[in-house]
Write a protein that holds these residues in place. Structure first.
Motif, PDB file in Angstrom:
ATOM      1  N   GLU A  94       0.609  -0.321   0.037  1.00 17.36           N
ATOM      2  CA  GLU A  94       0.249   0.175  -0.266  1.00 17.36           C
ATOM      3  C   GLU A  94       0.714   1.172   0.165  1.00 17.36           C
ATOM      4  O   GLU A  94       1.829   1.890   0.842  1.00 17.36           O
ATOM      5  CB  GLU A  94      -0.914  -0.171   1.615  1.00 17.36           C
ATOM      6  N   THR A  95       0.376   2.038  -0.276  1.00 15.37           N
ATOM      7  CA  THR A  95       0.776   3.105  -1.154  1.00 15.37           C
ATOM      8  C   THR A  95       1.339   4.147   0.877  1.00 15.37           C
ATOM      9  O   THR A  95       0.203   3.887   1.942  1.00 15.37           O
ATOM     10  CB  THR A  95       0.542   4.334  -1.620  1.00 15.37           C
ATOM     11  N   GLU A  96       2.528   5.108   1.478  1.00 13.84           N
ATOM     12  CA  GLU A  96       2.146   6.063   1.712  1.00 13.84           C
ATOM     13  C   GLU A  96       2.112   6.417   2.435  1.00 13.84           C
ATOM     14  O   GLU A  96       2.617   7.036   1.329  1.00 13.84           O
ATOM     15  CB  GLU A  96       4.075   5.982   2.846  1.00 13.84           C
ATOM     16  N   ARG A  97       1.880   7.950   3.108  1.00 13.38           N
ATOM     17  CA  ARG A  97       1.648   9.145   2.974  1.00 13.38           C
ATOM     18  C   ARG A  97       2.346   9.709   2.957  1.00 13.38           C
ATOM     19  O   ARG A  97       3.501   9.879   3.656  1.00 13.38           O
ATOM     20  CB  ARG A  97      -0.163   9.575   4.297  1.00 13.38           C
ATOM     21  N   LEU A  98       2.919  10.444   1.543  1.00 14.43           N
ATOM     22  CA  LEU A  98       3.504  11.305   1.410  1.00 14.43           C
ATOM     23  C   LEU A  98       3.297  13.129   2.093  1.00 14.43           C
ATOM     24  O   LEU A  98       3.725  13.635   3.073  1.00 14.43           O
ATOM     25  CB  LEU A  98       4.198  11.693   0.088  1.00 14.43           C
TER      26      LEU A  98
END
Lengths: 110, 810
Positions: free
Chosen positions: B712-716
């Motif tokens: 899953e993407t990580e929040r930038l």
């Protein structure tokens, strides 16, 4: 020996290749340096990959399908892989590429 | 064949099976039960998995092929419920399984303090992969907070891992200093300072009163009234041997399952090993004695005499950057003397405890390179009176020898232990080297030294260096390929610092061993040069893989696929007509809608490529770059244009992003998506960059993947406007282009540099963000162009140079 003019040396990019259609199949002409050209079968004995599309380094080419590496001088597969490709006599004279038609015809007869 | 049933696929039981199959390959019919739904993996490596330095597949010790090859019947996810030792069967959900010999390796269970609220969702222990994954999942939300109860080895590894994942972490420890069983107060202080410098809060002498929350964890309450808000509580206060099965079966137990020196329980057909056993009053928690037990048990099962003995142990912490070592007994006492060395500037502390002219304990922090030498002195009971004056400086200073960095290892005796996990001494490694093992990989394969927790890899390298002399080149990192000894990182650095702007310059200045590289390094160097010197360096098609040279994907039969770009997945009737016409005209056998919302024409002959491109160009379409290590597609949903849930114009943003990024080359492919609301129809959260629109703006996530790995993407960051989303994206892509190694997708690169490192440069520092975006734009002034058009104009180069079939026929 019967040499015929195939085309201009500059039609092949440095460390690139071009094809010649023959009755024994496609022959790939590789230009390994500004002045050197090698002629070998275009077909990788592994899965039939087009060697003329591979990356040329030193006097070797790497097949684009599964990275088999062949010596353009001997036609032998390098490293752990076993197999070889046919090599053909080729000359460069005054900026033109000459290929020996008799070797292609002989193989044709055989 | 003898039927062996093994309960528990832990590190000890995996090792027993290895020894058994080595000693007697076809003598045993093994059934392996495991309560966890997976086979043996290296639990020591859960900390690097938690911190993101490794993934699960890298820590599997025995894979399906290994079980199949040794004909092990695997019963994973199936806990054994009961042992009937009278009838010699074990009972599980699937029924009864008979045994000739039974091996119990049930390990241990984490101890959960029965505080109020200990059973709330969000309270977990740190024991297995599921716990690790639960922690990783919790850390994925930005601003998530964790409280770790327990400042021992396991708790601190959990805390460091969660911090590396970006969580705010507080460690609660009941004693006066961290790791009080392994460290004295001074070393505990240095450790605390190191952890605090990484942003971890440490509270010692913490009395936890309760865990509170409504349906899930919300806060931890301390007895002094402190309230710690959190989303996750990790309990790492200790372990308990799992012995219920054995106890119910009537086996003798004490603190754990009682075994003799042959690992036999009170039932002669039942054996046990690992964290669930007690031997001569000792229970075990570190891996070295477990492996020793496995070795002895395999001998017992193959009827060879051997006996397990308890040995002195040393401890190391597997937290990157915290270098600590302790061994022996270092409590203060009568007749004991201390030798202490401190270097506050470097954060180094060493303390040796002597009694009767012998070393009995050692604690080190900050510089532990002499740890094994001291450990050897403790184990051997060496009289140290002659070297007492210089003892604390280590083996390099004994006998007046020069301070050669290798002399410490050279001075080790043959029976000095190098790998504590696997009990491998220096002599065995030297034997292996003399037998032909000349790399760390070879040493691991032949002796297992450094194959478990890996902290002794440096020592193994030094043994190699000492033994082989000049024949051994100390590896700094994996080289790019056989043409150079430099790593990708080194090459990138040198290209920038030495201002190398051509491939021949790289080959010459960096000492390439081949005339012009190979198929591995040439594409990488070509990319590094064009990324670092967009204006000066000319892209070299002959250093590109066929797909990028021919701007189409080669298929297994030598034909190509052609995919025109559809900005943000939006097309028109005219474009579709042109695609249909091209499919007809060039006899395209397969027309496929792709996962990235584009239309792919598969089976086009190379000679036809320039013509089909020309036709598609004429209809206003350009290359979709479905073949490149570069921007692929931006997938979108319809957003506010049509969808009743849409919060922003996701399609519009997708098109703008694609127009901004198209044509750029990157270390590996880059896929984007923009979803119009958190329902996420464009599946943005598994893309390299995924933007999810919300009412208040745009959530920019990075580092997702849905290929070989699923991530899953990580929040930038969250931004309010489209302009900010576009600039953040360009800056992120440029940082990736400038720093990642070739063929690392963004998620792999992020695992190496860490999200905080990226945030510092892209989010927190606006000036740097503008500079990155400007450098990206500069590069795009060269590369934001359709590659098809110029190639379509050189159609003759796509056909053969000559056709001799015609001449030969004449």
């Amino acid at each position: 020996m019967s040499w015929i003019d195939i085309g201009a040396l500059d039609a092949i990019p440095l460390r690139g290749a071009r094809l010649v259609r023959t009755r024994v199949g496609c022959v790939a002409l590789f230009r390994t340096s500004p002045t050197d050209v090698y002629a070998v079968s275009d077909t990788c004995p592994h899965k039939g990959g087009p060697l003329s599309e591979g990356i040329v380094h030193g006097t070797s080419v790497t097949c684009p399908l599964h990275n088999w590496v062949f010596s353009l001088e001997t036609g032998q597969a390098q490293g752990a892989d076993a197999g070889n490709i046919a090599t053909y006599p080729v000359r460069v004279e005054q900026g033109r590429i000459l290929l020996d038609i008799t070797t292609l015809a002989k193989r044709d007869a055989a | 064949m003898q039927k062996i049933v093994v309960i528990g696929a832990g590190m000890a039981s995996g090792r027993v099976l290895e020894h058994l199959f080595d000693a007697a390959p076809d003598a045993f019919d093994v059934t392996l039960f495991n309560a966890e739904p997976r086979g043996n993996y290296n639990r020591l490596m859960l900390s690097p998995v938690l911190s993101g330095e490794k993934n699960y597949s890298e820590i599997i010790t025995h894979d399906d092929a290994w079980y199949a090859g040794n004909k092990v019947t695997c019963r994973f996810g199936e806990p054994v419920q009961r042992i009937d030792s009278a009838r010699k069967v074990v009972i599980s959900a699937q029924g009864e399984t008979p045994y000739d010999k039974l091996v119990i390796g049930t390990g241990s269970t984490p101890f959960i303090i029965p505080l109020p609220g200990h059973d709330l969702p969000g309270v977990i222990s740190y024991r297995d992969l599921d716990d690790t994954n639960a922690m990783i999942e919790s850390s994925a939300r930005s601003g998530a907070r964790a409280v770790v109860i327990g400042g021992g080895l396991l708790g601190l590894e959990a805390a460091a891992g969660l911090r590396m994942r970006g969580m705010e972490v507080t460690v609660l420890h009941i004693a006066g200093h961290l790791m009080e069983r392994q460290l004295d107060a001074a070393a505990g202080y240095l450790l605390r300072r190191d952890l605090e410098s990484r942003g971890i809060t440490v509270i010692t002498e913490a009395q936890t009163k309760a865990i509170e929350g409504n349906g899930k964890v919300a806060r931890v309450m301390l007895a002094d009234g402190t309230e710690l808000p959190c989303d996750l509580v990790v309990m790492a206060v200790g372990i308990r041997p799992s012995m219920q099965l054995a106890k119910d079966a009537g086996l003798a137990v004490g603190r754990a399952i009682t075994v003799d020196a042959q690992m036999q329980t009170s039932d002669p057909d039942i054996y046990a090993l690992g964290e669930c056993v007690e031997f001569a009053g000792n229970v075990f928690g570190l891996v070295a004695p477990l492996y020793e037990q496995a070795r002895v048990l395999a001998k017992t099962l193959t009827n060879q005499a051997d006996a397990f003995t308890v040995r002195e142990l040393a401890t190391k912490l597997k937290v990157t950057g915290c270098d600590l070592f302790s061994a022996g007994d270092f409590a203060e006492g009568e007749g004991r003397e201390d030798i202490v060395f401190r270097d506050p500037g470097r954060g180094v502390y060493k303390r040796l405890v002597l009694m009767d002219d012998r070393l009995i304990g050692a604690v080190m922090y900050g510089d532990t390179s002499d740890g094994n030498w001291f450990f050897g002195l403790i184990k051997d009971g060496t009289d140290v009176s002659d070297m007492r004056d210089t003892l604390i400086f280590g083996p390099a200073y004994q006998g007046g020898a020069a301070a050669d960095p290798l002399s410490a290892v050279a001075a080790l005796s043959a029976d000095a232990e190098i790998c504590g996990c696997n009990g491998v001494c220096k002599g065995r490694i030297v034997d292996a080297i003399e037998g032909g093992a000349h790399t760390v990989g070879d040493i691991r394969a032949t002796t297992k030294a450094s194959a478990s927790c890996g902290t002794c890899t440096g020592l193994v390298e030094q043994v190699l260096a000492v033994t082989l002399g000049d024949d051994f080149v100390m590896p700094t990192a994996q080289p790019v390929c056989g043409c150079t000894t430099l790593s990708h990182e080194d090459v990138r650095l040198l290209i920038k610092s030495k201002e190398l702007k051509s491939q021949p310059a790289v080959w010459q200045e960096l000492g390439w061993s081949t005339p012009n590289g190979c198929h591995v390094c040439r594409p990488a160097i070509n990319f590094y040069l064009l990324a670092d010197w967009p204006l000066e360096y000319q892209d070299d098609p002959q250093s590109r893989f066929v797909n990028e040279r021919n701007h189409a994907n080669i298929q297994k039969d030598g034909t190509y696929s052609v995919m025109p770009r559809m900005w943000g997945g939006i097309t028109t009737a005219d474009e579709l007509r042109a695609i249909a016409d091209a499919a007809d005209k060039y006899n395209v056998p397969t027309v496929k809608v792709t996962g990235g919302q584009r239309i792919d024409l598969l089976g086009v002959r190379k000679e036809d490529l320039p013509a089909i491109w020309y036709d598609l160009n004429a209809a206003g379409m350009v290359s979709g770059h479905a073949y490149s290590k570069g921007l692929r597609t931006v997938k979108t949903c319809v957003g506010t244009d049509h969808c009743r849930f849409g919060t922003q114009d996701s399609t519009g943003l997708g098109i703008k992003l694609e127009k901004l990024l198209w044509g750029s080359w990157t270390p590996h492919k880059v896929k984007l998506a923009v979803s119009g609301c958190p329902r996420n129809c464009a599946e943005a959260t598994c893309k390299d960059i995924g933007i999810v629109c919300v009412d208040s703006g745009y959530q920019v996530g990075v580092g997702g993947a849905a290929g070989m790995d699923l991530k899953e993407t990580e929040r930038l960051c969250d931004v309010q406007t489209e302009e900010e989303a576009l600039e953040i994206t360009a800056a992120f892509v440029q940082l990736y282009r400038e720093n990642a190694r070739y063929l690392d997708r963004p998620y792999k690169w992020l695992a190496k540099v860490g999200l905080p490192w990226v945030k510092e440069r892209v989010v927190d520092d606006p000036e740097n963000r503008h500079a990155l975006a400007a450098r990206f734009e500069l590069s795009q002034s060269i590369y934001r162009k359709d590659p098809w058009a110029p190639l379509a104009a050189r159609a003759e180069t796509f056909g053969p140079l000559a056709d001799l079939t015609l001449e030969a026929a004449e």
